[in-house]
Motif scaffolding. Structure first.
Motif, mmCIF file in Angstrom:
data_model
loop_
_atom_site.group_PDB
_atom_site.id
_atom_site.type_symbol
_atom_site.label_atom_id
_atom_site.label_comp_id
_atom_site.label_asym_id
_atom_site.label_seq_id
_atom_site.Cartn_x
_atom_site.Cartn_y
_atom_site.Cartn_z
ATOM 1 N N LEU A 47 -3.294 8.908 0.042
ATOM 2 C CA LEU A 47 -4.530 8.485 0.719
ATOM 3 C C LEU A 47 -5.727 9.293 0.213
ATOM 4 C CD1 LEU A 47 -3.355 7.865 4.409
ATOM 5 C CD2 LEU A 47 -3.919 6.177 2.667
ATOM 6 N N GLN A 48 -5.506 10.597 -0.009
ATOM 7 C CA GLN A 48 -6.570 11.451 -0.549
ATOM 8 C C GLN A 48 -7.015 10.981 -1.927
ATOM 9 O OE1 GLN A 48 -5.544 15.631 -0.655
ATOM 10 N NE2 GLN A 48 -5.400 15.728 1.573
ATOM 11 N N GLN A 49 -6.019 10.680 -2.783
ATOM 12 C CA GLN A 49 -6.338 10.244 -4.142
ATOM 13 C C GLN A 49 -7.124 8.940 -4.119
ATOM 14 O OE1 GLN A 49 -2.384 10.400 -5.741
ATOM 15 N NE2 GLN A 49 -2.691 12.407 -6.694
ATOM 16 N N LYS A 50 -6.713 8.039 -3.225
ATOM 17 C CA LYS A 50 -7.453 6.776 -3.065
ATOM 18 C C LYS A 50 -8.905 7.046 -2.684
ATOM 19 C CE LYS A 50 -5.120 2.530 -2.110
ATOM 20 N NZ LYS A 50 -4.886 1.454 -1.137
ATOM 21 N N GLN A 51 -9.076 7.913 -1.686
ATOM 22 C CA GLN A 51 -10.416 8.245 -1.204
ATOM 23 C C GLN A 51 -11.281 8.829 -2.319
ATOM 24 O OE1 GLN A 51 -9.863 10.629 2.315
ATOM 25 N NE2 GLN A 51 -11.376 9.466 3.476
ATOM 26 N N MET A 52 -10.653 9.737 -3.123
ATOM 27 C CA MET A 52 -11.393 10.366 -4.209
ATOM 28 C C MET A 52 -11.838 9.350 -5.256
ATOM 29 S SD MET A 52 -9.510 14.070 -4.677
ATOM 30 C CE MET A 52 -9.192 13.620 -6.382
ATOM 31 N N GLN A 53 -11.078 8.258 -5.351
ATOM 32 C CA GLN A 53 -11.447 7.198 -6.300
ATOM 33 C C GLN A 53 -12.368 6.174 -5.638
ATOM 34 O OE1 GLN A 53 -7.571 5.860 -7.375
ATOM 35 N NE2 GLN A 53 -7.148 7.582 -8.741
ATOM 36 N N GLY A 54 -12.814 6.490 -4.418
ATOM 37 C CA GLY A 54 -13.745 5.611 -3.715
ATOM 38 C C GLY A 54 -13.108 4.365 -3.129
ATOM 39 N N GLN A 55 -11.751 4.341 -3.037
ATOM 40 C CA GLN A 55 -11.062 3.179 -2.477
ATOM 41 C C GLN A 55 -10.830 3.351 -0.978
ATOM 42 O OE1 GLN A 55 -7.777 3.356 -5.478
ATOM 43 N NE2 GLN A 55 -7.878 1.132 -5.277
ATOM 44 N N GLN A 56 -10.853 2.235 -0.237
ATOM 45 C CA GLN A 56 -10.540 2.273 1.186
ATOM 46 C C GLN A 56 -9.034 2.096 1.370
ATOM 47 O OE1 GLN A 56 -12.509 2.620 3.996
ATOM 48 N NE2 GLN A 56 -14.145 3.219 2.597
ATOM 49 N N PRO A 57 -8.419 2.885 2.288
ATOM 50 C CA PRO A 57 -7.003 2.648 2.583
ATOM 51 C C PRO A 57 -6.844 1.323 3.325
ATOM 52 C CG PRO A 57 -7.902 4.300 4.088
ATOM 53 C CD PRO A 57 -8.988 3.985 3.098
ATOM 54 N N THR A 58 -5.711 0.654 3.105
ATOM 55 C CA THR A 58 -5.467 -0.602 3.820
ATOM 56 C C THR A 58 -5.131 -0.306 5.279
ATOM 57 O OG1 THR A 58 -3.093 -0.592 3.374
ATOM 58 C CG2 THR A 58 -4.494 -1.614 1.714
ATOM 59 N N GLU A 59 -5.219 -1.367 6.117
ATOM 60 C CA GLU A 59 -4.901 -1.219 7.533
ATOM 61 C C GLU A 59 -3.445 -0.760 7.700
ATOM 62 O OE1 GLU A 59 -5.450 -4.197 11.199
ATOM 63 O OE2 GLU A 59 -6.988 -4.407 9.632
ATOM 64 N N GLU A 60 -2.574 -1.288 6.839
ATOM 65 C CA GLU A 60 -1.148 -0.939 6.903
ATOM 66 C C GLU A 60 -0.956 0.550 6.606
ATOM 67 O OE1 GLU A 60 1.401 -3.405 4.369
ATOM 68 O OE2 GLU A 60 2.972 -1.898 4.745
ATOM 69 N N GLU A 61 -1.677 1.043 5.595
ATOM 70 C CA GLU A 61 -1.560 2.462 5.235
ATOM 71 C C GLU A 61 -2.029 3.361 6.369
ATOM 72 O OE1 GLU A 61 -2.043 2.621 0.376
ATOM 73 O OE2 GLU A 61 -3.790 2.164 1.618
ATOM 74 N N ILE A 62 -3.123 2.960 7.025
ATOM 75 C CA ILE A 62 -3.638 3.748 8.146
ATOM 76 C C ILE A 62 -2.607 3.801 9.278
ATOM 77 C CG2 ILE A 62 -5.434 3.886 9.930
ATOM 78 C CD1 ILE A 62 -7.376 2.622 7.890
ATOM 79 N N THR A 63 -2.056 2.636 9.617
ATOM 80 C CA THR A 63 -1.028 2.577 10.669
ATOM 81 C C THR A 63 0.159 3.457 10.317
ATOM 82 O OG1 THR A 63 -1.676 0.268 10.956
ATOM 83 C CG2 THR A 63 0.318 0.998 12.114
ATOM 84 N N GLN A 64 0.600 3.359 9.050
ATOM 85 C CA GLN A 64 1.762 4.137 8.605
ATOM 86 C C GLN A 64 1.469 5.643 8.683
ATOM 87 O OE1 GLN A 64 3.077 3.212 4.614
ATOM 88 N NE2 GLN A 64 5.030 4.281 4.980
ATOM 89 N N ALA A 65 0.259 6.037 8.283
ATOM 90 C CA ALA A 65 -0.131 7.447 8.311
ATOM 91 C C ALA A 65 -0.140 7.962 9.744
ATOM 92 C CB ALA A 65 -1.505 7.628 7.671
ATOM 93 N N GLN A 66 -0.674 7.145 10.659
ATOM 94 C CA GLN A 66 -0.706 7.549 12.072
ATOM 95 C C GLN A 66 0.703 7.708 12.630
ATOM 96 O OE1 GLN A 66 -3.193 4.425 13.593
ATOM 97 N NE2 GLN A 66 -5.021 5.728 13.688
ATOM 98 N N LYS A 67 1.586 6.759 12.266
ATOM 99 C CA LYS A 67 2.972 6.796 12.744
ATOM 100 C C LYS A 67 3.675 8.052 12.238
ATOM 101 C CE LYS A 67 6.212 3.569 11.957
ATOM 102 N NZ LYS A 67 6.598 2.195 11.470
#
Ligand SMILES: [Ca+2]
Ligand SMILES: [Ca+2]
Lengths: 117, 117
Positions: A51-71
């Motif tokens: 998720l950090q690498q995505k953010q550094m590349q200016g990409q938004q995490p998907t809704e699924e990734e956010i849910t998975q990270a929270q879980k």
């Protein structure tokens, strides 16, 4: 500069002999020796990194990734050893940050604090 | 952890009292009080920064920028005070890097050296 190096070694020794370091080491070993805990933590860190690498590349995490990270975050928080380890890591990281600030203070006299530039 | 903070302050004091720090401070003030030298160094650093930022964005510097950077580098190298200042800064930067390595050695015992990961 030999005094500076001596003092740095003294500081490292003090850190290594601290209760906080000893706690951190015990918790780290406890997780390393527990296959389930180790896999849980590895997965959590892997996802955080992605998720950090995505953010550094200016990409938004998907809704699924956010849910998975929270879980996964809830899971590691509920695991006693892992949550304690993460707490001690946070504490140690704060100490190292403080120490770096103290050591680079002399240079700030010359170049100013980063936030002032 | 109070011992760790005490040792960090001792280290900072030793650094501040070193000949190397004192030299660096004198040279820094000498450049700050010399308008021509200050402008020369500021321009050099500004160009270095711009080239670094370009590189980080994956852009190639133009042939003109490379020539200009080389010319400015030769100029600051030929300026006695600036070249001495840059030498002392390099020396201090090495010391700070070494000190950081020494201090984070205890943590490497737990997590491994960065290059091993
Ligand atoms: Ca300042
Ligand atoms: Ca290692």
């Amino acid at each position: 500069m030999s005094n500076v190096y001596d003092k740095a070694h003294e500081l490292a020794r003090t850190l290594r002999e601290s209760d906080e370091f000893s706690n951190l080491k015990d918790l780290h070993e406890k997780v390393e020796n527990d296959d389930v805990a180790k896999r849980m933590l590895d997965n959590f860190r892997q996802l955080q990194l992605e998720l950090q690498q995505k953010q550094m590349q200016g990409q938004q995490p998907t809704e699924e990734e956010i849910t998975q990270a929270q879980k996964q975050f809830e899971m590691v928080q509920q695991h006693e050893t892992i949550s304690k380890l993460m707490e001690e890591e946070q504490r140690m990281s704060t100490v190292i940050g403080d120490v770096n600030k103290i050591i680079t203070e002399p240079l700030e006299e010359l170049y100013g604090k980063p936030e002032e530039q």
